[in-house]
Scaffold this active site. Structure first.
Site, PDB file in Angstrom:
ATOM      1  N   ASN A 109       0.744  -1.225  -0.104  1.00  0.00           N
ATOM      2  CA  ASN A 109      -0.135  -0.117   0.257  1.00  0.00           C
ATOM      3  C   ASN A 109       0.779   1.466  -0.025  1.00  0.00           C
ATOM      4  OD1 ASN A 109      -2.640  -0.710  -0.146  1.00  0.00           O
ATOM      5  ND2 ASN A 109      -3.028  -0.746   1.930  1.00  0.00           N
ATOM      6  N   LYS A 145      15.991 -14.860 -32.749  1.00  0.00           N
ATOM      7  CA  LYS A 145      15.352 -13.688 -33.607  1.00  0.00           C
ATOM      8  C   LYS A 145      14.900 -14.241 -35.071  1.00  0.00           C
ATOM      9  CE  LYS A 145      16.476 -10.815 -30.147  1.00  0.00           C
ATOM     10  NZ  LYS A 145      15.685 -10.443 -29.127  1.00  0.00           N
ATOM     11  N   HIS A 180      14.315 -14.483 -16.954  1.00  0.00           N
ATOM     12  CA  HIS A 180      14.602 -12.988 -17.738  1.00  0.00           C
ATOM     13  C   HIS A 180      13.537 -12.268 -16.845  1.00  0.00           C
ATOM     14  CE1 HIS A 180      13.563 -10.125 -20.395  1.00  0.00           C
ATOM     15  NE2 HIS A 180      14.330 -10.682 -21.316  1.00  0.00           N
TER      16      HIS A 180
END
Length: 469
Positions: free
Chosen positions: A114, A166, A285
């Site tokens: 909080n 990639k 990660h």
């Protein structure tokens, strides 16, 4: 003692205790507090201590049923931040009883729950935590740790090399496996699923796991080295995550991967326990970390997220590069890299370390340098991170003009050259470019890589910097 008296009260009466001597079982926190104008510093520090432990905004009669003195957080020291107007570091001590054993989730819910939405503060940032030995001992920590990993992989005396496959989204499983094979065959130790490769329509997880396992075995047979691919087990539910980890184990894969912030600490700790019980290494990660840690005045510093990960469990974690495209100032980065790897770290404000931390032989985590790095960075990376690290080149491997395997060869040759030069006592920082140039004379793959990346630089100032001392 005064009887019950209703009404709003000042926090500092109860929660600001400059005379308090911290106990070695306390969890200590350093908050960077930027208050609303007109709130005195003691009140702000006390407010943080209260809201993150036993306090509420008004007096409640049930306070009389417990011992506040035993359970409250205490702000025990406040210091102004040099060079900043109206900003303070507030040190808060929390009694250990406030926390559930072995739960990073509960620790964070208490300390950074909080209090961060609190109106009396313009901004608050958790800069560091001291985890007491008694609490550390309730955690399993990393499934295996640095030494066990080296022994499993039979790789010593150098950083490990990785590559993120990639394009990260869109490849079919078979083409993905082919890229994995080419990189491992060329000389990398690991390849990696991108953090957002989970199980999408174009490539379901089971197909990817199968083709990657095939690639690993084929590359191992050809090179005589142990290879791995970080199979990303991150999923929408904990049950599904464990199911994926189980399948990876059945395939004989050496390592799986998890996104610990998006997946959550509860899921991460479950995965870490599964990995230790079943002999899997766990690559972590940190996707989403910059949402939490990038602003200097609000959020949580990455060194806290790194400590939390060491408790929750992971064998590798991404930790910035210092030289590539992503955020990371050298002293700060080395500070939390040491917090990940070493057993005992002295307080050192020049590296952003606010507390001395003793890990009591909890296994270490290998820092992973990844993001915008290429062969020219290799000497600097070897120098900065040392042997106990994983250097990951995604584009810096797959972007090689001759293809993936030659890209991997170039990186491995560059790494071996830098390690050899270091072992001969050469100065990697000063002679780095020269070392790479010499090596490229007998490696056409490296020569081609040197040519492609000779002009690439990512020069921006870091957003999150150390305070002037």
């Amino acid at each position: 003692s005064v009887g019950f008296k209703a009404g709003v009260k000042e926090y500092k009466l109860t929660y600001y205790t400059p005379e308090y001597e911290t106990k070695e079982t306390d969890i200590l926190a350093a908050f960077r507090v930027t208050p609303q104008p007109g709130v005195p510093p003691e009140e702000r520090g006390a407010a943080v201590a209260a809201e993150s432990s036993t306090g509420t905004w008004t007096t409640v009669w049930t306070d009389g049923l417990t011992s506040l003195d035993r359970y409250k957080g205490r702000c025990y020291h406040i210091e102004p931040v040099p060079g900043e107007e109206d900003q303070y570091i507030a040190y808060v001590a929390y009694p250990l009883d406030l926390f559930e054993e072995g739960s990073v989730t509960n620790m964070f819910t208490s300390i950074v729950g909080n209090v961060f939405g609190f109106k009396a503060l313009r901004a608050x940032r958790l800069e560091d935590l001291r985890i007491p030995v008694a609490y550390t001992k309730t955690f399993q920590g990393p499934p295996h740790g640095i030494q066990v990993e080296r022994d499993k992989l039979n790789k010593y005396g150098r950083p490990l090399l990785g590559c993120t496959i990639k394009p990260k989204l869109g490849l079919s499983a078979k083409n993905y496996g082919r890229a994995v094979y080419e990189c491992l065959r060329g000389g990398l130790d690991f390849t990696k699923d991108d953090e957002n490769v989970n199980s999408q329509p174009f490539m379901r997880w089971r197909d990817r796991f199968l083709f990657c396992a095939e690639a690993i075995y084929k590359a191992q047979a050809e090179t005589g080295e142990i290879k791995g691919h970080y199979l990303n087990a991150t999923a929408g539910t904990c049950e599904e995550m464990i199911k994926r980890a189980v399948f990876a184990r059945e395939l004989g894969a050496p390592i799986v991967m998890h996104d610990y912030l998006t997946g959550g600490f509860t899921a991460n700790t479950s995965x870490a326990h599964y990995c230790r019980d079943n002999g899997l290494l766990l690559h972590i990660h940190r996707a989403m970390h910059a949402v939490i840690d990038r602003q200097k005045n609000h959020g949580m510093h990455f060194r806290v997220l790194a400590k939390a990960l060491r408790l929750s469990g992971g064998d590798h974690i991404h930790a910035g590069t210092v030289v590539g495209k992503l955020e990371g100032e050298r002293d700060i980065t080395l500070g939390f890299v040491d917090l990940l790897r070493d057993d005992f770290i002295e307080k050192d404000r020049s590296r952003g370390i606010y507390f001395t931390q003793d890990w009591v032989s909890l296994p270490g985590v290998l820092p992973v340098a990844s993001g915008g790095i290429h062969v020219w960075h290799m000497p600097a990376l070897t120098e900065i991170f040392g042997d106990d690290s994983v250097l990951q080149f995604g584009g810096g491997t797959l972007g090689h003009p001759w293809g993936n395997a030659p890209g991997a060869v170039a990186n491995r040759v560059a790494l071996e050259a830098x390690v050899k030069a270091r072992n001969e006592g050469r100065d990697l920082a000063a002679e780095g470019n020269e070392i790479i140039r010499e090596a490229s004379k007998w490696s056409p793959e490296l020569a081609a890589a040197c040519e492609v990346w000779k002009e690439i630089r990512f020069n921006f100032k870091a957003v999150d910097t150390l305070d002037p001392s």
